[in-house]
Design an enzyme around this catalytic site. Structure first.
Site, PDB file in Angstrom:
ATOM      1  N   CYS A 232       0.811  -1.224   0.000  1.00  0.00           N
ATOM      2  CA  CYS A 232       0.000   0.000   0.000  1.00  0.00           C
ATOM      3  C   CYS A 232       0.841   1.269   0.000  1.00  0.00           C
ATOM      4  CB  CYS A 232      -0.953  -0.016   1.191  1.00  0.00           C
ATOM      5  SG  CYS A 232      -2.023  -1.463   1.204  1.00  0.00           S
TER       6      CYS A 232
ATOM      7  N   GLU B 252      -0.791   5.713  13.569  1.00  0.00           N
ATOM      8  CA  GLU B 252      -0.451   6.900  12.779  1.00  0.00           C
ATOM      9  C   GLU B 252      -0.673   8.178  13.580  1.00  0.00           C
ATOM     10  OE1 GLU B 252      -1.044   8.766   8.286  1.00  0.00           O
ATOM     11  OE2 GLU B 252      -2.496   7.283   9.028  1.00  0.00           O
TER      12      GLU B 252
ATOM     13  N   LYS C 142      -9.485   8.092   2.239  1.00  0.00           N
ATOM     14  CA  LYS C 142      -9.976   6.718   2.129  1.00  0.00           C
ATOM     15  C   LYS C 142     -11.395   6.591   2.679  1.00  0.00           C
ATOM     16  CE  LYS C 142      -5.474   4.351   2.279  1.00  0.00           C
ATOM     17  NZ  LYS C 142      -4.563   5.504   2.484  1.00  0.00           N
TER      18      LYS C 142
END
Length: 419
Positions: free
Chosen positions: A168, A319, A340
Site C-alpha cells: 500500500c 499513525e 480513504k
C-alpha cells in the site's frame, strides 16, 4: 528541443486519475470536496457468500475511451486504469510530441498486486478447460511492471521504465523514486503513480481471509470511517493516479504550467510484522522525519497531512501517535484527513491518488474531509476535518503511505515558488 541539465528541483506539470468518485479530476474532486462516498455493494462480481460484500468501485470507466477495441477487451483492468491516468497526465501537462524528449522521458507506475483479474480468470480456465486454454497473455498481464511497460509502449516513452511494488506504499514510492531519478539526471520527465484493480473473487476472498476489510455490509456508504471509534477495517477500492513529473529547468524551458513541487521523500521499515504496523509508530516517525529533512522543512512548516488513515483499529491509532511524535503540539493545529473515507483503500494506487489530493488541496486552499466521523476515539484526538471540507491556508503538505511488509513512505509537496 535542446534539453537542459538537471536543476535538482522536480515539479508537477500534469495529472490524471481514475477513482471510485469519478474518472478525471473534474469528476472526482468536486465529489470529494462535497464529502460523497464511492462505497456500495459489489457489482463487478457476485459477492454472495463472501464475508465482505461491499467495496468502492470505479463506475464511470470505459476502457474503449482510452484504448483501441482489441486492447480494451483483453488487457487487465489495472493496466487500463494506468493507461487512462497517463493519457490524462500527458494531455494536462501539454507534453511535447518530440523524439528527443521521448528518449529522456520515463515511466514508473507501480501496482501492489498487479493483474489479479487476469490471474483469477486464467487460473479458473486452467482448472475447468485445461492448460491449452490458458491465454498467452497470462504472464505479461499479471506482472505489476506491465502498467509502466504498457504506458511506455502506448506513448513511445523511451527513458527509464521500471516498477515499484511495496504493497500500500507503492503509489507514493513510485512518485518518490521518480522524483529522485529526475534529480540525479536519469530523465528530464517521468510519468509516476500507482494503479490497482483488486475487486474480483480472489482479491475479495484473500483480503477477507486476512480479516483486514470491514464487514459492515449493511452500511456501505458509512463503512469506511477512519479515526472513528467504531471503525472495523478498510473498505477496498480500485483506481489509479499518474503525475507528470519534470525537472524544473526542462519545465521552464518548454513553458509548462507548474502545479506543485515535490520536495521530500522519506522511507523506512518497521521490521516488525508482515501485516501489522509497529504499535510505537517508529517506522512512520522515521519516514516523516526523513521527508521533512529532505524538504529542508521544520515540523511547524507543515500545514496539512493526508493521512494513510485506513479505518483499521491499529493503523489509525499508530499513525495518530506517530504524527504527534513528529509534529509535537503542532499536530493539533493543522488539518489531517483521510480521503480513504470516501474512495476506500485503493492499495497500490492509494499513495498516488493521495499525493494528487494534496496538490488539489493546495490549489484550492481547501482541506478535504474525513467523512463518517461520528464517534471520537480517545486514542485518535487530532483534527481530522470531520465530515465537511474546510478552507485552510495549505502550503507544505505531507502524505503518508504504509504497507504490508512494514513499508513506510512519506512524500512532502508544496506550492511551486521560483525561489
Amino acid at each position: 528541443m535542446t534539453l537542459p541539465g538537471p536543476s535538482g528541483r522536480v515539479v508537477v506539470t500534469g495529472y490524471g486519475a481514475v477513482t471510485p468518485l469519478g474518472t478525471g479530476v473534474e469528476a472526482f474532486w468536486p465529489r470529494m470536496v462535497a464529502g460523497e462516498t464511492g462505497g456500495g455493494r459489489i457489482t463487478l462480481m457476485d459477492p454472495t457468500g463472501y464475508a465482505t460484500t461491499i467495496a468502492a468501485e470505479v463506475k464511470d470507466f470505459d476502457p474503449e475511451d482510452w484504448l483501441d477495441k482489441k486492447d480494451a477487451r483483453r488487457v487487465d483492468r489495472f493496466m487500463a486504469f494506468s493507461a487512462a491516468g497517463a493519457r490524462m497526465a500527458l494531455d494536462h501537462a501539454g507534453f511535447p510530441d518530440d523524439d528527443e524528449v521521448r528518449l529522456e522521458t520515463g515511466v514508473l507506475i507501480g501496482s501492489g498486486i498487479g493483474g489479479l483479474e487476469t490471474m483469477g480468470e486464467q487460473t479458473k480456465k486452467l482448472h475447468l478447460e485445461g492448460p491449452s486454454r490458458v491465454s498467452p497473455f497470462w504472464v505479461p498481464y499479471i506482472i505489476p511492471d506491465m502498467a509502466s511497460g504498457y504506458v511506455s509502449i502506448l506513448n513511445k516513452l523511451k527513458g527509464p521504465n521500471t516498477c515499484i511494488v511495496s504493497a500500500c506504499s507503492t503509489g507514493a514510492d513510485a512518485i518518490g523514486t521518480a522524483f529522485r531519478m529526475i534529480q540525479r539526471g536519469d530523465a528530464v520527465a517521468m510519468l509516476a503513480g500507482g494503479a490497482e484493480a483488486p475487486i474480483n473473487p480472489i482479491g475479495i476472498a484473500a483480503f477477507s481471509a486476512a480479516r483486514a476489510m470491514t464487514t459492515n455490509n449493511d452500511n456501505p456508504t458509512t463503512a469506511s470511517r477512519p479515526f472513528d471509534k467504531d471503525r472495523d477495517g478498510f473498505l477496498i477500492g480500485e483506481g489509479a493516479a499518474v503525475l507528470m513529473l519534470e525537472d524544473l529547468a526542462f519545465a521552464q524551458a518548454r513553458g509548462a504550467t507548474i502545479h506543485a513541487e515535490v520536495v521530500g521523500y522519506g522511507m523506512s521499515a518497521d521490521a516488525h510484522h508482515i501485516t501489522a504496523p509497529d504499535p510505537d509508530g517508529d517506522g512512520a516517525v522515521r519516514s516523516m522525519t526523513k521527508a521533512l529533512r529532505h524538504a529542508e522543512a521544520r515540523p511547524e512548516d507543515v500545514t496539512y497531512v493526508n493521512a494513510h488513515g485506513t479505518s483499521t483499529p491499529l493503523n489509525d491509532r499508530t499513525e495518530t501517535h506517530a504524527l504527534k511524535r513528529v509534529l509535537g503540539d503542532h499536530a493539533y493545529r493543522i488539518p489531517i484527513s483521510s480521503t480513504k473515507s470516501m474512495i476506500g483503500h485503493t492499495l497500490g494506487a492509494a499513495g498516488a491518488i493521495e499525493a494528487l489530493v494534496c496538490i488539489l488541496a493546495m490549489r484550492d486552499q481547501l482541506a478535504p474531509p474525513t467523512i463518517n466521523y461520528t464517534t471520537p476515539d480517545p486514542d485518535c484526538d487530532l483534527d481530522y476535518v470531520p465530515n465537511t471540507a474546510r478552507p485552510a491556508p495549505i502550503g507544505l503538505c505531507l502524505t503518508n503511505s504504509f504497507g504490508f511488509g512494514g513499508h513506510n513512505v512519506t512524500l512532502a509537496l508544496r506550492p511551486y515558488t521560483r525561489a
